[in-house]
Design an enzyme around this catalytic site. Structure first.
Site, mmCIF file in Angstrom:
data_model
loop_
_atom_site.group_PDB
_atom_site.id
_atom_site.type_symbol
_atom_site.label_atom_id
_atom_site.label_comp_id
_atom_site.label_asym_id
_atom_site.label_seq_id
_atom_site.Cartn_x
_atom_site.Cartn_y
_atom_site.Cartn_z
ATOM 1 N N GLY A 183 -54.741 -29.183 -16.825
ATOM 2 C CA GLY A 183 -55.746 -28.115 -16.811
ATOM 3 C C GLY A 183 -54.994 -26.777 -17.456
ATOM 4 O O GLY A 183 -53.970 -26.803 -18.100
ATOM 5 N N GLY B 116 -53.113 -24.474 -15.921
ATOM 6 C CA GLY B 116 -51.863 -24.093 -15.771
ATOM 7 C C GLY B 116 -50.664 -24.871 -16.403
ATOM 8 O O GLY B 116 -49.882 -24.404 -17.112
ATOM 9 N N THR B 117 -51.099 -26.144 -16.524
ATOM 10 C CA THR B 117 -50.182 -26.816 -17.312
ATOM 11 C C THR B 117 -50.199 -26.710 -18.993
ATOM 12 O O THR B 117 -49.153 -26.799 -19.386
ATOM 13 C CB THR B 117 -50.517 -28.542 -17.191
ATOM 14 O OG1 THR B 117 -50.731 -28.700 -15.615
ATOM 15 C CG2 THR B 117 -49.697 -29.598 -17.817
ATOM 16 N N THR C 3 -59.287 -31.999 -15.480
ATOM 17 C CA THR C 3 -59.553 -31.045 -14.250
ATOM 18 C C THR C 3 -60.671 -31.522 -13.516
ATOM 19 O O THR C 3 -61.844 -31.536 -14.351
ATOM 20 C CB THR C 3 -59.253 -29.651 -14.213
ATOM 21 O OG1 THR C 3 -59.672 -29.206 -12.851
ATOM 22 C CG2 THR C 3 -59.924 -28.991 -15.239
ATOM 23 N N ILE C 4 -60.598 -31.772 -12.353
ATOM 24 C CA ILE C 4 -61.970 -31.855 -11.615
ATOM 25 C C ILE C 4 -62.740 -30.638 -11.803
ATOM 26 O O ILE C 4 -63.875 -30.762 -11.330
ATOM 27 C CB ILE C 4 -61.724 -32.491 -10.140
ATOM 28 C CG1 ILE C 4 -61.069 -31.592 -9.393
ATOM 29 C CG2 ILE C 4 -60.967 -33.818 -10.263
ATOM 30 C CD1 ILE C 4 -61.281 -31.833 -7.710
ATOM 31 N N ASP C 5 -62.179 -29.412 -11.663
ATOM 32 C CA ASP C 5 -62.838 -28.276 -11.591
ATOM 33 C C ASP C 5 -63.871 -28.008 -12.749
ATOM 34 O O ASP C 5 -64.430 -27.051 -12.662
ATOM 35 C CB ASP C 5 -61.714 -27.299 -11.404
ATOM 36 C CG ASP C 5 -60.827 -27.615 -10.142
ATOM 37 O OD1 ASP C 5 -61.190 -27.997 -9.341
ATOM 38 O OD2 ASP C 5 -59.759 -26.736 -10.272
ATOM 39 N N MET D 18 -63.896 -28.433 -3.623
ATOM 40 C CA MET D 18 -62.866 -27.675 -4.404
ATOM 41 C C MET D 18 -63.312 -27.160 -5.407
ATOM 42 O O MET D 18 -64.610 -27.176 -5.722
ATOM 43 C CB MET D 18 -61.861 -29.089 -5.005
ATOM 44 C CG MET D 18 -61.063 -29.318 -3.841
ATOM 45 S SD MET D 18 -59.693 -30.687 -4.218
ATOM 46 C CE MET D 18 -58.427 -30.554 -3.097
ATOM 47 N N ARG E 252 -61.556 -24.323 -7.156
ATOM 48 C CA ARG E 252 -60.747 -23.103 -7.215
ATOM 49 C C ARG E 252 -61.769 -21.897 -7.427
ATOM 50 O O ARG E 252 -62.594 -21.660 -6.623
ATOM 51 C CB ARG E 252 -59.745 -23.192 -8.626
ATOM 52 C CG ARG E 252 -58.752 -24.135 -8.029
ATOM 53 C CD ARG E 252 -57.499 -23.725 -9.138
ATOM 54 N NE ARG E 252 -57.953 -23.996 -10.690
ATOM 55 C CZ ARG E 252 -57.435 -23.396 -11.343
ATOM 56 N NH1 ARG E 252 -56.223 -23.046 -11.299
ATOM 57 N NH2 ARG E 252 -57.714 -23.818 -12.744
ATOM 58 N N GLU F 203 -64.934 -23.969 -2.401
ATOM 59 C CA GLU F 203 -63.820 -23.415 -1.836
ATOM 60 C C GLU F 203 -63.327 -21.991 -2.159
ATOM 61 O O GLU F 203 -62.814 -20.938 -1.151
ATOM 62 C CB GLU F 203 -62.411 -24.072 -1.931
ATOM 63 C CG GLU F 203 -61.925 -24.261 -3.305
ATOM 64 C CD GLU F 203 -60.956 -25.132 -3.583
ATOM 65 O OE1 GLU F 203 -60.202 -25.685 -2.912
ATOM 66 O OE2 GLU F 203 -60.384 -25.163 -4.726
HETATM 67 O O1 F6P Z 1 -57.242 -27.845 -9.506
HETATM 68 C C1 F6P Z 1 -57.848 -29.095 -8.981
HETATM 69 C C2 F6P Z 1 -57.598 -28.738 -7.643
HETATM 70 O O2 F6P Z 1 -57.985 -29.901 -6.717
HETATM 71 C C3 F6P Z 1 -58.492 -27.600 -7.214
HETATM 72 O O3 F6P Z 1 -59.798 -27.884 -6.859
HETATM 73 C C4 F6P Z 1 -57.661 -27.326 -5.825
HETATM 74 O O4 F6P Z 1 -58.004 -26.038 -5.375
HETATM 75 C C5 F6P Z 1 -56.273 -27.438 -5.935
HETATM 76 O O5 F6P Z 1 -56.334 -28.427 -6.999
HETATM 77 C C6 F6P Z 1 -55.869 -28.143 -4.912
HETATM 78 O O6 F6P Z 1 -54.099 -28.387 -4.985
HETATM 79 P P1 F6P Z 1 -53.396 -29.096 -3.952
HETATM 80 O O7 F6P Z 1 -53.547 -30.692 -4.125
HETATM 81 O O8 F6P Z 1 -52.098 -28.474 -4.322
HETATM 82 O O9 F6P Z 1 -53.874 -28.711 -2.704
#
Ligand code: F6P
Length: 363
Positions: free
Chosen positions: A113, A115-116, A136-138, A180, A182, A233
Site C-alpha cells: 500500500g 506506506g510500503t 490494501t483492503i482500504d 477498517m 484508516r 474506524e
Molecule cells: O491498511 C490496512 C489496515 O487493516 C487498516 O485498515 C487498519 O487501520 C490497519 O491496517 C490496522 O493495522 P494493524 O494490523 O497494525 O492493527
C-alpha cells in the site's frame, strides 16, 4: 533480466499469494529467477529470503495471508534494533541496497500500500529498480481504481451487516459495525450499500450524533424498530477528532485507529433510548481466502508486474483503470490518499436509497 526480487509489505490482505503465484509462474515462463524476501522490507535489510519457483507457489491461489510474511512496522530508514537490552532506531537502507546488489537483482517487485510503496520510492532514489503492485483492503491508493483485497473485505463486511440485521430486528436494537479503512471510508460506504445499512459514517463526511439519532427516530415512526450503522474506524464527529487506538513506534504509519464504534453506540443509547451494541470487525476483514474477483485481479497484477519488469518500466505501478490493467508512476500512487469524494456518485447513490451520513445535507 535474469533475477528479480519480490516482497509483500504492510498489512496482510487477501490476494497476496495470488499475486506471488502469478509473478512466479510468469517469471518462470520467461526464464527469470525469483527471490522472495521475508517479512517485507525487513527481509531486504536482514538478507532473509527464499528462492521462489513454481513448486513454492503450488496451491496458494486460494490462501489468505502471504507465504513470504509481511510487516507494517519495519522501515529500513528507521529500523528498530535491540542493542544491549535497549531499543534504538537506525537507517539501514544502504545495507538493504547492498544486499540486493550482492544478490544480483535486476529489479524488485514491491507489493504494498502507500506506506510500503513510499518506502520503495525512497529506494528508487538510491538507484534500485522498482515495480509496484497496489495492495490494501482500504482501497485508498491513488492512481488505481482498485487495489486487490478490497473486494474481499467488502464481502466480509457485507456478510457481517447481513448477520447483524437478525439480532437488530429481533431485539429492536441499534447495531454499530466498526470497519477498517484508516482515513478513507471506502469499506464502510460500499459495504453499507451492499449490506443495507441505514447509516454510513465515514472520515470524509463528519457526522453529528443528533442527525444519526434523527434517522433512527424517522425509521421508528415508519415501524422500523431497529437500525444498522456502519462506521469507518476513521469516522469523526463534526469539530471532533478521530479515535486513536495505539501508536506503533517506528512504523511508517504509526497511528492505528479504532474505538469510534463504541463511542457512537454509547452516545446513541443515551440519545435515543434504543439499546445499542458495537461490533468491531477488525482483522477478519484482512483474513481468509480471496474472493474470485480478487483472485483474478491479483493474478492480473502479478502477470503485469513481470511484463513491466521485462519492458523496463521501472518506477511504475500496475494499475486498474476501468477494465484495463495499465501503469502509473509510483510517485503518483503515493502523492496523496484516494479518499471518498463527499459529493461523488457513490455517496449520492447511497443517499438516494435512504442511507444517512449523519450530516446536514446528507442526513
Ligand atoms: O491498511 C490496512 C489496515 O487493516 C487498516 O485498515 C487498519 O487501520 C490497519 O491496517 C490496522 O493495522 P494493524 O494490523 O497494525 O492493527
Amino acid at each position: 533480466m535474469k533475477r528479480i526480487g519480490v516482497l509483500t509489505g504492510g498489512g496482510d490482505c487477501p490476494g497476496l499469494n495470488a499475486v506471488l503465484r502469478a509473478t512466479v509462474k510468469t517469471a518462470h515462463d520467461s526464464g527469470l529467477e525469483v527471490i522472495g524476501f521475508k517479512d517485507g522490507f525487513r527481509g531486504v535489510v536482514m538478507n532473509e529470503y527464499i528462492p521462489l519457483t513454481p513448486k513454492e507457489v503450488v496451491g496458494i491461489l486460494v490462501k489468505g495471508g502471504t507465504i513470504l510474511g509481511s510487516s507494517n512496522r519495519d522501515n529500513p530508514y528507521h529500523f528498530c534494533l535491540e542493542q544491549k537490552g535497549e531499543t534504538i532506531y537506525a537507517d539501514l537502507s544502504d545495507q538493504a541496497v547492498a544486499n540486493m546488489e550482492r544478490l544480483g537483482l535486476d529489479c524488485l517487485i514491491v507489493i504494498g500500500g502507500d506506506g510500503t510503496l513510499a518506502c520503495a520510492y525512497d529506494f528508487m532514489k538510491k538507484g534500485v529498480k522498482i515495480i509496484g503492485v497496489p495492495k490494501t483492503i482500504d482501497n485508498d491508493l491513488n492512481g488505481t481504481d482498485l487495489t486487490f483485497g478490497f473486494m474481499t473485505a467488502i464481502d466480509t463486511a457485507t456478510d457481517a451487516l447481513e448477520k447483524l440485521h437478525t439480532t437488530a430486528e429481533s431485539h429492536h436494537r441499534v447495531m454499530v459495525l466498526e470497519v477498517m479503512g484508516r482515513n478513507a471510508g471506502w469499506i464502510a460506504l460500499q459495504a453499507g450499500i451492499a449490506g443495507g445499512a441505514d447509516v454510513v459514517l465515514i472520515p470524509e463526511i463528519p457526522f453529528t450524533l443528533e442527525r444519526v439519532a434523527k434517522k433512527i427516530f424517522e425509521r421508528k415512526k415508519r415501524g422500523r424498530n431497529f437500525s444498522i450503522i456502519i462506521a469507518a474506524e476513521g469516522a469523526k464527529p463534526e469539530g471532533g477528532q478521530q479515535v486513536v487506538k495505539r501508536i506503533v513506534e517506528g512504523s511508517p504509519e504509526p497511528i492505528r485507529l479504532g474505538g469510534i464504534g463504541e463511542k457512537i453506540a454509547q452516545g446513541l443509547e443515551e440519545n435515543t433510548g434504543f439499546e445499542s451494541r458495537v461490533i468491531v470487525l477488525g482483522h477478519l476483514q484482512r483474513g481468509g481466502k480471496p474472493s474470485a474477483f480478487d483472485r483474478i485481479l491479483a493474478s492480473r497484477y502479478g502477470v503485469a508486474a513481470v511484463r513491466m519488469a521485462s519492458q523496463g518500466l521501472f518506477g511504475m505501478m500496475a494499475s486498474l483503470q476501468g477494465t484495463e490493467i495499465t501503469t502509473v508512476p509510483i510517485e503518483v500512487a503515493i502523492k496523496e490518499l484516494k479518499t471518498v469524494p463527499p459529493d461523488g456518485e457513490m455517496v449520492q447513490t447511497a443517499h438516494s436509497i435512504g442511507i444517512s451520513f449523519g450530516a446536514e445535507h446528507r442526513s
